[in-house]
Write an enzyme that holds these catalytic residues in place. Sequence first.
Site, PDB file in Angstrom:
ATOM      1  CB  CYS A  35      -9.996  -1.163 -11.390  1.00  0.00           C
ATOM      2  SG  CYS A  35     -10.580  -2.389 -10.225  1.00  0.00           S
ATOM      3  CG  ASP A  89      -6.330  -9.321  -4.742  1.00  0.00           C
ATOM      4  OD1 ASP A  89      -5.341  -9.793  -4.152  1.00  0.00           O
ATOM      5  OD2 ASP A  89      -6.943  -8.315  -4.354  1.00  0.00           O
ATOM      6  NE  ARG A 121     -11.644  -2.220  -3.085  1.00  0.00           N
ATOM      7  CZ  ARG A 121     -10.392  -2.547  -3.373  1.00  0.00           C
ATOM      8  NH1 ARG A 121     -10.142  -3.339  -4.410  1.00  0.00           N
ATOM      9  NH2 ARG A 121      -9.400  -2.078  -2.670  1.00  0.00           N
ATOM     10  NE  ARG A 136      -2.033  -7.188  -4.014  1.00  0.00           N
ATOM     11  CZ  ARG A 136      -3.125  -6.470  -4.201  1.00  0.00           C
ATOM     12  NH1 ARG A 136      -4.308  -7.067  -4.351  1.00  0.00           N
ATOM     13  NH2 ARG A 136      -3.074  -5.170  -4.258  1.00  0.00           N
ATOM     14  CG  HIS A 142      -2.152  -0.930   0.698  1.00  0.00           C
ATOM     15  ND1 HIS A 142      -2.221  -2.246   1.067  1.00  0.00           N
ATOM     16  CD2 HIS A 142      -3.155  -0.729  -0.177  1.00  0.00           C
ATOM     17  CE1 HIS A 142      -3.257  -2.803   0.469  1.00  0.00           C
ATOM     18  NE2 HIS A 142      -3.837  -1.899  -0.286  1.00  0.00           N
TER      19      HIS A 142
HETATM   20  C1  PEP Z   1      -6.943  -5.701  -7.550  1.00  0.00           C
HETATM   21  O1  PEP Z   1      -6.884  -6.662  -6.785  1.00  0.00           O
HETATM   22  O2  PEP Z   1      -6.588  -5.758  -8.747  1.00  0.00           O
HETATM   23  C2  PEP Z   1      -7.464  -4.413  -7.094  1.00  0.00           C
HETATM   24  C3  PEP Z   1      -7.685  -3.437  -7.940  1.00  0.00           C
HETATM   25  O3  PEP Z   1      -7.689  -4.256  -5.786  1.00  0.00           O
HETATM   26  P1  PEP Z   1      -6.560  -4.046  -4.676  1.00  0.00           P
HETATM   27  O4  PEP Z   1      -5.270  -3.796  -5.379  1.00  0.00           O
HETATM   28  O5  PEP Z   1      -7.009  -2.911  -3.841  1.00  0.00           O
HETATM   29  O6  PEP Z   1      -6.590  -5.352  -3.951  1.00  0.00           O
HETATM   30 MG    MG Z   2      -7.956  -6.664  -4.927  1.00  0.00          MG
END
Ligand code: PEP
Ligand code: MG
Length: 754
Positions: A681, A634, A511, A644, A368
């Site tokens: 996204c 994800d 979200r 990840r 993050h």
């Molecule tokens: C993803 O998992 O691609 C996503 C956009 O959500 P986050 O990165 O917040 O898990």
């Molecule tokens: Mg995600």
Amino acid sequence: MAISVGGPRVLLRRLREVMAEPESAQKRLEKVAVSIAANMVAEVCSIYLVRPGLQLELFATEGLNPSSVHKTILNVGEGLVGHIAAEAETLNLPDAQSHPAFAYRPETGEEAYSSFLGVPILRLGRTLGVLVVQNRTQRTYSEEEVEALQITAMVLAEMIIAEGMAATDEGDEPKLGLVSSIHLKATSLAKGIAIGHAVFHEPRVNVEKLIADDTSVEQQRLDAAIISLREAVEKMMHDSDIVRGGEHRDILEVYRMYAYDRGWVRKIEEAISTGLTAEAAVERVQNDTLARLLRQPDPYLRDRLHDFDDLTNRLLRILAGRPATASAEDLPEDAIIFARNMGPADLLDYDRDRVRGLVLEEGGATSHVAIVARALGLPMIGRAENVLQLVDSADPIIVDGDLGELYVRPSRDIEASYAEKLKFIARREAQYAKLRDKHAITLDKHRIQLYMNAGLLVDIDHLDESGADGIGLFRTEFQFMIASKFPRLDEQAAVYRSVLDAAKMRRVVFRSLDIGGDKVISYMNQAEEENPALGWRAIRMSLDRPALLRSQLRALLRAGGGEELDLMFPMVSETDEVIRARELVEKEILFLTRHGYELPSSIKIGVMLEVPSLIWQISALAKHVDFISVGSNDLLQFLFASDRASPRLTGRYDTLSPAFLKILHQIVVECHVHEIPLSLCGEMAGNPIEAMALIGIGFRNISMSASSIGPVKDMVLSLDASALEQELMPRLDDSSKSLRPDLEAFALRYEIPL
Ligand code: PEP
Ligand code: MG
């Protein structure tokens, strides 16, 4: 040799006097050599300093031929002095000339001297020079004498740095950790180039006072600081907040082990007894250990050194009464922040106008703090191994977030070429700015919706600047992650309202809370799980404990009164979860209606497709959702069983692998058949080449970080989507690891800017 006159304490006092004298650095260095020789009853004392190009130059001597000063030059590794510099180790030889490394320099007249004691002049593990004493008679210097010379070398190191006599220029590779420019390859975590000066997130303390006025006072200060350090480590072990900072339990266990290590404390105490201040004694032990361990080939041991270094810095900060993190006053206008790891909140605490870039020893692309860095447009690199040992506070730095490279103390040529590059980037940004009000339409007339991802109010300014069509993913958990306690309902609603206001009727997809896995909320108790990414998280948690989700839904519905509200749920694994989440939305609508609130004019509900099981439920989902957004971060993680957040796995499986593209294409087809609006996204949407591939397999709506909108739009405007589709589709069954080279070749052929 006779016993030293007065021992190290007397010598340190004398050095202090010399250092205070109003003379040139060269003169003072000469006086230092005389004082050391006298104190240690040595016939010779010589000081060699490292010069650019990894050479050692004789800078001052008492006893050798004075005309050899600035003339005798040795390569690092050459002769006894070069050997000491190369290995950062002490040589204590009764008969120097019989040592295999001995190199005879006739101009010095040193053939008259048999015994030789040489110590490296170290600072933070780097070799700045070599200090030597010699005597005519054959003898081995005593342990006390070695210790005294090492301490003297430490004081000298400070003087060399303070006088600006340390070599800072040129030097090709990071050899031996010497003071020279360093070029390091790491991992790009946020694109862009930053030129600035190093600031430690947890700053090192510059030990200014080296020589103690009263050693018993220093001893007491050390005792008190060790107690505080142990308390701080215990507190960290029990404080859940540390998780936010990315400091993991096993590291803390190592901290604890060191903090209670009697051997370590004893070494510091011994150094104090020789006349050093507590800080200087801590630094001396740190220098020794770093110099030894930096040359360890075993990566495990090098990592432990790392923990030891961290802990020592904490102890130094306690002694100096300094705060744990860099304070606003310490921040230069062009700060490049260095840390081992960092939470998103830590980064947001900095004054954004002064921070230019971020360098972490750890960190992964989807961590993050990296997401926040991208939101702030800060170039960032991670996995920069051992960087905290190689950089000094205020060092000139270049962060190349595009290539994942770092230059520490760059040469003038490198700096000039990067300054030129920055100018070029500024011109290119100006070109993207011209595209801002243009729609993203391919050459064959496909309109591509380019949305931006956001999660913080700081992102919202970018909406107008970037020319995004709206916000395709608003990560609501960010507000929760950076707060110190649960944001109240009205606080949440205020943020959502500000986002909608700023969007000025452009679509915003909120979200719902996506907590768990790598998204940790420090003030929330979460049971430890073996596999948190696969654990009780996101929608699972929200459905089992609906109070939190309900309050968030209420805040969202209230904020969206009178407007269109788009809501989506993360980490959905089965259709039933959406059905139940929808029921909660219905309940909240009922509640707000009963209490007379204005409802949104329309409410659209979607899901993120990021768990593979959902791919085979698209037809079932069709009746229950208004849209689907692929979370490719994800989805890739779960499809390839590849964490990840693991830096070791970053980039191992490519988003442009035929397998991943084929699966994404199947999703496009299914959504088309069932007439479900689809977008994507994940981070891949923001790379022009990956965005191009997505368009080639049928995506028409993608969401990315704001800074990517310009480059992606530029790509779209010169893309013939049908030509790409024709070339790409037959390749989805290829056995290659990635179609990236083929896509690059396509772009080159069609002159598509990537
Ligand atoms: C993803 O998992 O691609 C996503 C956009 O959500 P986050 O990165 O917040 O898990
Ligand atoms: Mg995600």
